[in-house]
Design an enzyme around this catalytic site. Structure first.
Site, PDB file in Angstrom:
ATOM      1  CE  LYS A   1      -4.067   2.152   1.159  1.00 66.18           C
ATOM      2  NZ  LYS A   1      -5.437   1.867   0.771  1.00 66.18           N
TER       3      LYS A   1
ATOM      4  CD  GLU B   1      -6.020  -1.567  -0.461  1.00 68.16           C
ATOM      5  OE1 GLU B   1      -7.134  -1.104  -0.141  1.00 68.16           O
ATOM      6  OE2 GLU B   1      -5.332  -2.267   0.308  1.00 68.16           O
TER       7      GLU B   1
END
Length: 215
Positions: free
Chosen positions: A37, A104
């Site tokens: 992330k 992500e």
């Protein structure tokens, strides 16, 4: 099944709070890969990396550290501004790992990182294929098609759709048809949400063969 996926896959969404992180955790676990992330905005009670560490079944060293970890649960541009941080694209280069890497994004594809840069712009810089997560319910046709068209306008390769939520056969049929993007299936809401339940749901409901064919 495990498909032979070796390129990074970016997971984005049509909106925030639709279950994208849970899907990313399940996908990373299903691929036996890594998770990253790059920009986390919101760490109370935990960030998405901690959620993925709990749910994916992956060893902790497969969860890569964020380039930016911001406390405020808000759009990254606002969270960064509140903390006096400048998000620089140079720090967002995709890490090199062995095997699959699930990346992500934050919220939807057009979430801003600063006053001029959108996450979709970073996807275009990366040149990595993108998977779009979408809600199953009312409004998803519009949101899904807008997301796919916005990404394609930047020459981003959209390789699949994944629905999250309760069954809606018509939305599941018409969105991939109009978008011209294959559907990987639908991840249902899980209660309780456990690593075992998520892994089983991914194996049962999600077909990652289209990803392997596209990569």
């Amino acid at each position: 099944m495990r498909a032979r996926v070796t390129r990074p896959i970016v997971v984005t969404g049509t909106d925030t709070g639709i279950g994208k992180t849970v899907f990313a955790a399940g996908l990373a676990g299903l691929l036996g890969g890594h998770y990253w992330k790059p920009v986390q905005a919101g760490t109370d009670p935990e960030g998405d990396s901690e959620t993925v560490a709990r749910l994916s079944g992956l060893p902790r060293d497969r969860i890569l550290s964020e380039a930016y970890r911001l406390k405020l649960a808000a759009s990254p541009h606002l969270a960064a501004r509140e903390e006096g941080v400048s998000i620089e694209t140079g720090r967002l280069a995709i890490p090199e790992v062995k095997g699959p890497l699930v990346i992500e994004g934050a919220g939807g594809a057009l979430v801003p990182l600063d006053e001029a840069l959108l996450f979709a712009d970073v996807f275009a810089i990366w040149g990595a294929p993108v998977l779009v997560c979408a809600r199953t319910g009312l409004g998803t046709i519009n949101h899904s098609l807008l997301t796919v068209r916005a990404l394609r306008a930047l020459d981003v390769d959209v390789i699949g759709l994944a629905f999250i939520g309760d069954p809606h056969p018509e939305n599941a049929r018409i969105v991939p048809k109009l978008a011209g993007v294959p559907s990987l299936g639908r991840l249902p809401w899980l209660d309780p949400l456990t690593p075992g339940a998520l892994a089983e749901a991914m194996r049962t409901h999600i077909d990652i063969v289209p990803l392997a064919r596209a990569l």
